[in-house]
Motif scaffolding. Structure first.
Motif, short mmCIF file in Angstrom:
data_model
loop_
_atom_site.label_atom_id
_atom_site.label_comp_id
_atom_site.label_asym_id
_atom_site.label_seq_id
_atom_site.Cartn_x
_atom_site.Cartn_y
_atom_site.Cartn_z
N LYS A 83 -12.06 1.70 -9.83
CA LYS A 83 -11.24 1.16 -8.74
C LYS A 83 -10.97 2.20 -7.65
O LYS A 83 -10.14 1.97 -6.76
N GLY A 119 -9.66 -3.52 -0.02
CA GLY A 119 -8.28 -3.60 -0.45
C GLY A 119 -7.67 -4.96 -0.29
O GLY A 119 -7.35 -5.63 -1.27
N VAL A 133 0.87 -1.18 0.00
CA VAL A 133 0.00 0.00 0.00
C VAL A 133 0.90 1.22 0.00
O VAL A 133 1.95 1.22 0.66
N ALA A 144 -2.50 -0.40 -10.18
CA ALA A 144 -3.01 -0.55 -8.82
C ALA A 144 -4.30 -1.35 -8.80
O ALA A 144 -5.13 -1.27 -9.71
N ARG A 145 -4.50 -2.15 -7.74
CA ARG A 145 -5.73 -2.92 -7.58
C ARG A 145 -6.88 -2.02 -7.11
O ARG A 145 -8.04 -2.26 -7.43
N PHE A 146 -6.56 -1.02 -6.28
CA PHE A 146 -7.58 -0.11 -5.77
C PHE A 146 -6.92 1.21 -5.39
O PHE A 146 -5.70 1.29 -5.24
N ALA A 147 -7.73 2.25 -5.24
CA ALA A 147 -7.26 3.55 -4.78
C ALA A 147 -8.29 4.10 -3.81
O ALA A 147 -9.50 3.97 -4.02
N GLY A 167 -2.19 -1.28 -3.57
CA GLY A 167 -3.24 -0.26 -3.57
C GLY A 167 -2.66 1.09 -3.22
O GLY A 167 -1.55 1.20 -2.71
N ARG A 181 -9.48 -7.73 -1.99
CA ARG A 181 -9.28 -7.67 -3.43
C ARG A 181 -7.91 -8.22 -3.81
O ARG A 181 -7.75 -8.88 -4.82
N VAL A 182 -6.95 -7.95 -2.96
CA VAL A 182 -5.62 -8.50 -3.21
C VAL A 182 -5.66 -10.02 -3.17
O VAL A 182 -5.02 -10.70 -3.98
#
Length: 350
Positions: A131, A343, A60, A107-110, A79, A346-347
Motif C-alpha cells: 500500500k 488515494g 489524509v 491506512a488505505r494507502f501511504a 491515507g 481507493r477511498v
C-alpha cells in the motif's frame, strides 16, 4: 467528497507549504478539503468529534506519527503522506515505531516522496509494502518581482556591493534536525579570508531553546547572518538572488527548498543524507558534502567546486539543464500513480 487533511502547520515551514499545496490540489480536483494543524488535537477522540461535526468522509495526514496516529479508529478511510522525520527519526523510537505500524495497518494507502523513503518504510513495516506508493513532491516558485535585493542586504547588515557578493542561503526552521550551525564556523573562516562570502540563515523559530543557541552563535560569528521567516514570494526572490542554496539537515524527506532552488536555477550545496541524495546527483544537479571541512576547502578547490558554481562553467550549465527534471511541476492529477488516482479513488472503491 469532504476531506480532513492533518499536518503540522508551523508557519513558513516546509511541511506547512507542502500541506497547503496538496490541499489546493485536492480542492482543484473538486473536493472540500479542511486543513487542520495536528497539534490542535490531543487525541483521536477529539478528531472523531471534529469528523462528526464537519460531516467528513475521508482523511489524509502528512507525517505518519504526528498526524496518522490521530486518525486511528475514527471510522473513515484515510491515507498517509510520509513527512521525513517519521521515517528518519521517529522510526528509531520503539513506542513511536509500534504506533506508526498500527497506523499503516489501518491506512488505505501511504505516499513516499522518494524510492528510498518507500524502501525504508517497507523494511520497517513489511505488512504494509503493497500500500506504499512513490509520488514525487510538486513545487512552484513565485518570486516577488518588486523585491529589493539591496534593501534586503542592508537589513541583513551586509554592507557590500551586490555586484561582487556571494551569499550562501540556508532555509530552515530553527530546530536541531535541520542542524543550521553545522557549517557556520566553516563559512565564517571563509568570510574572514574573502569578505564577500556570507552565509544567511532564514527561517522560523521552531524550538525556543535551540533558537537561543543559534542566535548566540550567529551573533558572535563573522560572516553569518540570521533572518526571521519571510513571505514565500519574498523568500523565492532572495533565493533567486543568492549565489547558492545550502542544506545541512541531519534528516530530510524531500526538501522543498532544494526543489525550489533548482526550479529557480540556483546551485545547490547539500549535506549527503538519503533525502538529499535522492534529489541531488553529485556534480550533476548539485554538490553533496559529508563534512564541514569541504566548505573550508572550497577556496583551495576552486577549479573543481567553486568554479562549478559559476554560470560560465560547463558543470553548472549541466546542472541548470537538469533543474527542470528535478523540480517537478506536474500536477498530481496528471501522474498515473498520483495521490488523486491511488488515494481518493481507493477511498471510493475499497
Amino acid at each position: 467528497m469532504r476531506l480532513l487533511f492533518l499536518a503540522v502547520l508551523r508557519r513558513h515551514t516546509g511541511n506547512a507549504v507542502t500541506a497547503q499545496r496538496v490541499r489546493d490540489h485536492l480542492e482543484a480536483a473538486g473536493h472540500v478539503c479542511i486543513l487542520k494543524d495536528a497539534f490542535d488535537f490531543e487525541s483521536p477522540s477529539e478528531i472523531s468529534n471534529f469528523i462528526k461535526a464537519e460531516n467528513l468522509e475521508a482523511a489524509v495526514a502528512l507525517h505518519l506519527y504526528r498526524g496518522g496516529r490521530l486518525l486511528q479508529g475514527n471510522g473513515i478511510p484515510f491515507g498517509i503522506i510520509f513527512g521525513g522525520t517519521d521515517l528518519n527519526e521517529d522510526v528509531n523510537q520503539g513506542d513511536k515505531n509500534k504506533v506508526m505500524g498500527k497506523v499503516l495497518e489501518e491506512a488505505r494507502f501511504a505516499v513516499a516522496f522518494t524510492e528510498s523513503m518507500k524502501e525504508t518504510a517497507q523494511r520497517q513495516w513489511p505488512h504494509a509494502k503493497d500500500k506504499i506508493y512513490v509520488q514525487s513532491q510538486g513545487i512552484a516558485t513565485v518570486p516577488n518581482t518588486a523585491f529589493n535585493w539591496n534593501t534586503f542586504l542592508q537589513h541583513s547588515e551586509i554592507n557590500q556591493s551586490a555586484d561582487n557578493l556571494h551569499v550562501f542561503l540556508l532555509i530552515c526552521g530553527l530546530r536541531q534536525v535541520k542542524d543550521p550551525l553545522y557549517l557556520v564556523d566553516a563559512f565564517s573562516e571563509w568570510h574572514q579570508e574573502e569578505p564577500n562570502i556570507y552565509m544567511v540563515i532564514v527561517g522560523p523559530e521552531v524550538d525556543p531553546v535551540f533558537t537561543r543557541e543559534v542566535k548566540a552563535k550567529v551573533k558572535r560569528t563573522p560572516g553569518v547572518r540570521l533572518i526571521r521567516e519571510m513571505a514565500q514570494e519574498d523568500l523565492h526572490a532572495v533565493m533567486k538572488n543568492c549565489f547558492a542554496l545550502v542544506n545541512s539537515s541531519v534528516s530530510e524527506g524531500m526538501s522543498a527548498a532544494i526543489l525550489e532552488a533548482m526550479d529557480l536555477e540556483v546551485p545547490v550545496l547539500a549535506r549527503n543524507i538519503p533525502g538529499n541524495s535522492a534529489v541531488v546527483k553529485h556534480e550533476v544537479t548539485g554538490l553533496l558534502f559529508s563534512d564541514p571541512q569541504v566548505i573550508k576547502n572550497l577556496p583551495a578547490m576552486q577549479k573543481t567546486w567553486v568554479q562549478s558554481l559559476g554560470w560560465e562553467d560547463p558543470l553548472e550549465k549541466g546542472m541548470a539543464a537538469h533543474f527542470s527534471i528535478l523540480a517537478w511541476r506536474i500536477p498530481w492529477t496528471e501522474e498515473p500513480g498520483g495521490l488523486q488516482s491511488m488515494g481518493l479513488q481507493r477511498v471510493r472503491h475499497d
